[in-house]
Design a protein around this motif. Sequence first.
Motif, PDB file in Angstrom:
ATOM      1  N   LEU A  25      -8.300  -8.298   0.998  1.00 29.73           N
ATOM      2  CA  LEU A  25      -9.135  -9.405   1.479  1.00 29.73           C
ATOM      3  C   LEU A  25      -8.367 -10.253   2.495  1.00 29.73           C
ATOM      4  CD1 LEU A  25     -10.795 -10.457  -1.892  1.00 29.73           C
ATOM      5  CD2 LEU A  25     -11.860  -9.187  -0.012  1.00 29.73           C
ATOM      6  N   ARG A  26      -7.062 -10.442   2.251  1.00 26.29           N
ATOM      7  CA  ARG A  26      -6.236 -11.189   3.212  1.00 26.29           C
ATOM      8  C   ARG A  26      -6.182 -10.481   4.553  1.00 26.29           C
ATOM      9  NH1 ARG A  26      -0.593 -11.693   4.935  1.00 26.29           N
ATOM     10  NH2 ARG A  26      -0.037  -9.804   3.798  1.00 26.29           N
ATOM     11  N   LEU A  27      -6.053  -9.147   4.514  1.00 32.30           N
ATOM     12  CA  LEU A  27      -6.014  -8.370   5.752  1.00 32.30           C
ATOM     13  C   LEU A  27      -7.285  -8.563   6.562  1.00 32.30           C
ATOM     14  CD1 LEU A  27      -4.733  -6.207   7.607  1.00 32.30           C
ATOM     15  CD2 LEU A  27      -5.794  -4.474   6.145  1.00 32.30           C
ATOM     16  N   PHE A  28      -8.436  -8.453   5.906  1.00 31.82           N
ATOM     17  CA  PHE A  28      -9.693  -8.592   6.630  1.00 31.82           C
ATOM     18  C   PHE A  28      -9.917 -10.033   7.104  1.00 31.82           C
ATOM     19  CE2 PHE A  28     -10.474  -4.432   4.962  1.00 31.82           C
ATOM     20  CZ  PHE A  28     -11.330  -3.848   5.883  1.00 31.82           C
ATOM     21  N   ARG A  29      -9.401 -10.992   6.339  1.00 31.61           N
ATOM     22  CA  ARG A  29      -9.531 -12.392   6.753  1.00 31.61           C
ATOM     23  C   ARG A  29      -8.636 -12.692   7.950  1.00 31.61           C
ATOM     24  NH1 ARG A  29      -6.905 -15.393   2.578  1.00 31.61           N
ATOM     25  NH2 ARG A  29      -5.069 -15.255   3.936  1.00 31.61           N
ATOM     26  N   ASP A  30      -7.351 -12.328   7.838  1.00 33.98           N
ATOM     27  CA  ASP A  30      -6.384 -12.720   8.862  1.00 33.98           C
ATOM     28  C   ASP A  30      -6.434 -11.833  10.093  1.00 33.98           C
ATOM     29  OD1 ASP A  30      -5.677 -14.558   6.978  1.00 33.98           O
ATOM     30  OD2 ASP A  30      -3.699 -13.715   6.537  1.00 33.98           O
ATOM     31  N   TYR A  31      -6.767 -10.561   9.902  1.00 35.79           N
ATOM     32  CA  TYR A  31      -6.766  -9.636  11.045  1.00 35.79           C
ATOM     33  C   TYR A  31      -8.140  -9.513  11.691  1.00 35.79           C
ATOM     34  CZ  TYR A  31      -5.922  -5.511  13.892  1.00 35.79           C
ATOM     35  OH  TYR A  31      -5.811  -4.652  14.947  1.00 35.79           O
ATOM     36  N   CYS A  32      -9.165  -9.453  10.857  1.00 34.53           N
ATOM     37  CA  CYS A  32     -10.528  -9.226  11.375  1.00 34.53           C
ATOM     38  C   CYS A  32     -11.384 -10.495  11.406  1.00 34.53           C
ATOM     39  CB  CYS A  32     -11.257  -8.173  10.533  1.00 34.53           C
ATOM     40  SG  CYS A  32     -10.391  -6.601  10.360  1.00 34.53           S
ATOM     41  N   GLY A  33     -10.913 -11.553  10.761  1.00 36.31           N
ATOM     42  CA  GLY A  33     -11.700 -12.774  10.707  1.00 36.31           C
ATOM     43  C   GLY A  33     -12.913 -12.678   9.804  1.00 36.31           C
ATOM     44  N   LYS A  34     -12.866 -11.759   8.832  1.00 37.20           N
ATOM     45  CA  LYS A  34     -14.000 -11.556   7.932  1.00 37.20           C
ATOM     46  C   LYS A  34     -13.682 -12.157   6.559  1.00 37.20           C
ATOM     47  CE  LYS A  34     -15.738  -7.439  10.271  1.00 37.20           C
ATOM     48  NZ  LYS A  34     -16.866  -8.188  10.887  1.00 37.20           N
ATOM     49  N   THR A  35     -14.517 -13.085   6.122  1.00 39.72           N
ATOM     50  CA  THR A  35     -14.277 -13.780   4.861  1.00 39.72           C
ATOM     51  C   THR A  35     -15.327 -13.486   3.803  1.00 39.72           C
ATOM     52  OG1 THR A  35     -15.477 -15.707   5.713  1.00 39.72           O
ATOM     53  CG2 THR A  35     -13.079 -15.676   6.024  1.00 39.72           C
ATOM     54  N   ASP A  36     -16.418 -12.819   4.175  1.00 34.80           N
ATOM     55  CA  ASP A  36     -17.470 -12.472   3.217  1.00 34.80           C
ATOM     56  C   ASP A  36     -17.003 -11.257   2.400  1.00 34.80           C
ATOM     57  OD1 ASP A  36     -19.738 -11.383   1.904  1.00 34.80           O
ATOM     58  OD2 ASP A  36     -21.085 -12.268   3.391  1.00 34.80           O
ATOM     59  N   GLN A  37     -16.657 -11.475   1.135  1.00 35.83           N
ATOM     60  CA  GLN A  37     -16.097 -10.405   0.318  1.00 35.83           C
ATOM     61  C   GLN A  37     -17.085  -9.264   0.097  1.00 35.83           C
ATOM     62  OE1 GLN A  37     -14.090 -11.726  -3.234  1.00 35.83           O
ATOM     63  NE2 GLN A  37     -13.151 -13.474  -2.209  1.00 35.83           N
ATOM     64  N   ASP A  38     -18.347  -9.568  -0.024  1.00 32.93           N
ATOM     65  CA  ASP A  38     -19.347  -8.513  -0.201  1.00 32.93           C
ATOM     66  C   ASP A  38     -19.463  -7.655   1.052  1.00 32.93           C
ATOM     67  OD1 ASP A  38     -19.968  -9.254  -2.795  1.00 32.93           O
ATOM     68  OD2 ASP A  38     -21.548 -10.644  -2.172  1.00 32.93           O
ATOM     69  N   GLU A  39     -19.396  -8.290   2.209  1.00 34.82           N
ATOM     70  CA  GLU A  39     -19.440  -7.534   3.464  1.00 34.82           C
ATOM     71  C   GLU A  39     -18.225  -6.628   3.596  1.00 34.82           C
ATOM     72  OE1 GLU A  39     -19.083  -8.138   8.306  1.00 34.82           O
ATOM     73  OE2 GLU A  39     -19.230  -9.900   6.992  1.00 34.82           O
ATOM     74  N   VAL A  40     -17.047  -7.166   3.253  1.00 32.28           N
ATOM     75  CA  VAL A  40     -15.818  -6.374   3.317  1.00 32.28           C
ATOM     76  C   VAL A  40     -15.923  -5.176   2.378  1.00 32.28           C
ATOM     77  CG1 VAL A  40     -13.352  -6.370   2.768  1.00 32.28           C
ATOM     78  CG2 VAL A  40     -14.348  -8.284   4.042  1.00 32.28           C
ATOM     79  N   ARG A  41     -16.408  -5.405   1.175  1.00 27.48           N
ATOM     80  CA  ARG A  41     -16.540  -4.329   0.196  1.00 27.48           C
ATOM     81  C   ARG A  41     -17.497  -3.246   0.705  1.00 27.48           C
ATOM     82  NH1 ARG A  41     -20.103  -3.057  -3.877  1.00 27.48           N
ATOM     83  NH2 ARG A  41     -19.202  -1.913  -5.668  1.00 27.48           N
ATOM     84  N   ARG A  42     -18.623  -3.639   1.242  1.00 31.56           N
ATOM     85  CA  ARG A  42     -19.592  -2.655   1.766  1.00 31.56           C
ATOM     86  C   ARG A  42     -18.990  -1.862   2.919  1.00 31.56           C
ATOM     87  NH1 ARG A  42     -23.196  -7.049   1.035  1.00 31.56           N
ATOM     88  NH2 ARG A  42     -23.040  -7.545   3.262  1.00 31.56           N
ATOM     89  N   ARG A  43     -18.262  -2.539   3.789  1.00 31.85           N
ATOM     90  CA  ARG A  43     -17.646  -1.875   4.941  1.00 31.85           C
ATOM     91  C   ARG A  43     -16.629  -0.836   4.469  1.00 31.85           C
ATOM     92  NH1 ARG A  43     -16.688  -2.969  10.329  1.00 31.85           N
ATOM     93  NH2 ARG A  43     -18.026  -4.799  10.150  1.00 31.85           N
ATOM     94  N   ILE A  44     -15.806  -1.192   3.489  1.00 33.89           N
ATOM     95  CA  ILE A  44     -14.782  -0.276   2.982  1.00 33.89           C
ATOM     96  C   ILE A  44     -15.433   0.939   2.318  1.00 33.89           C
ATOM     97  CG2 ILE A  44     -12.957  -0.007   1.259  1.00 33.89           C
ATOM     98  CD1 ILE A  44     -12.203  -2.949   1.828  1.00 33.89           C
ATOM     99  N   ILE A  45     -16.446   0.723   1.507  1.00 36.82           N
ATOM    100  CA  ILE A  45     -17.129   1.832   0.831  1.00 36.82           C
ATOM    101  C   ILE A  45     -17.774   2.760   1.844  1.00 36.82           C
ATOM    102  CG2 ILE A  45     -19.055   2.432  -0.689  1.00 36.82           C
ATOM    103  CD1 ILE A  45     -18.379  -0.023  -2.354  1.00 36.82           C
TER     104      ILE A  45
END
Length: 251
Positions: A18-38
């Motif tokens: 989650l830190r990687l997606f926040r700091d590198y991609c600027g993405k803070t929505d955990q559900d969005e990050v989870r869907r993207r990874i899956i």
Amino acid sequence: FNLMSTIQMDYKPEQQTLRLFRDYCGKTDQDEVRRRIIDVQQKALKVLPYPCIEHFRFVEARAMEHFFWKELKSQEGDLQRRWLDVGCCTGTDIRYVIIDRLASPQDVFGFELEKPFVDLGFELFEDRDRLGNNFFVGNFVTDGLPFESESMDVVYAGSVLHLLSKDQGDILAKEVHRVLKPGGTFFGKHIGSSQAEPYDDGGMLQWMHTDVTLEQMFLSHGFSSCTVQDFNTDENLLQRKKKFLAFAAKK
């Protein structure tokens, strides 16, 4: 649900992910990050169904747990170092290098056999515009590494050596030694065994090193020193008389 569906349904990104997606991609929505990874995981499994993809380890900060990474983090940052990840898959560890400020974005490079993995990394992190020229696709066994001699300060290979035959492992060690600058370090981790032996994984002959034979291999190819440590060995590997080995070999 079948096994894969269960793994996907139970998946929750780790805090470092989650830190990687926040700091590198600027993405803070955990559900969005989870869907993207899956979504990327499902596509990657169609390329090659590696266990690290099946169990989402391809987005985890596994390299950050390595003793050499921790050593670099404990030093005052030197962003001038050039960094190469061999067998980088989607290139997740390269993005961790950037957010941990171990190297500048223009000085990190990935090398991968399967181009679809590289493309899926760009899809996952939406950074083709930033890192599009930093990734190279090829086969180091037949063609070597496409980098000049003594051009890299650090080379990393995570979960690569145990996929290679003994001869292929020797080729990798020689090529990494060639591209490293004097004083540079080759570090990584791989599955080792209590006895050095060939291992037939579905018709693909691989070589299992012990901590002793791994060190001997690096020293035989010109590295000045090598440290090998047990690395997060899990019960499943121990039952098969195998374990993860972390190594750092200095030129």
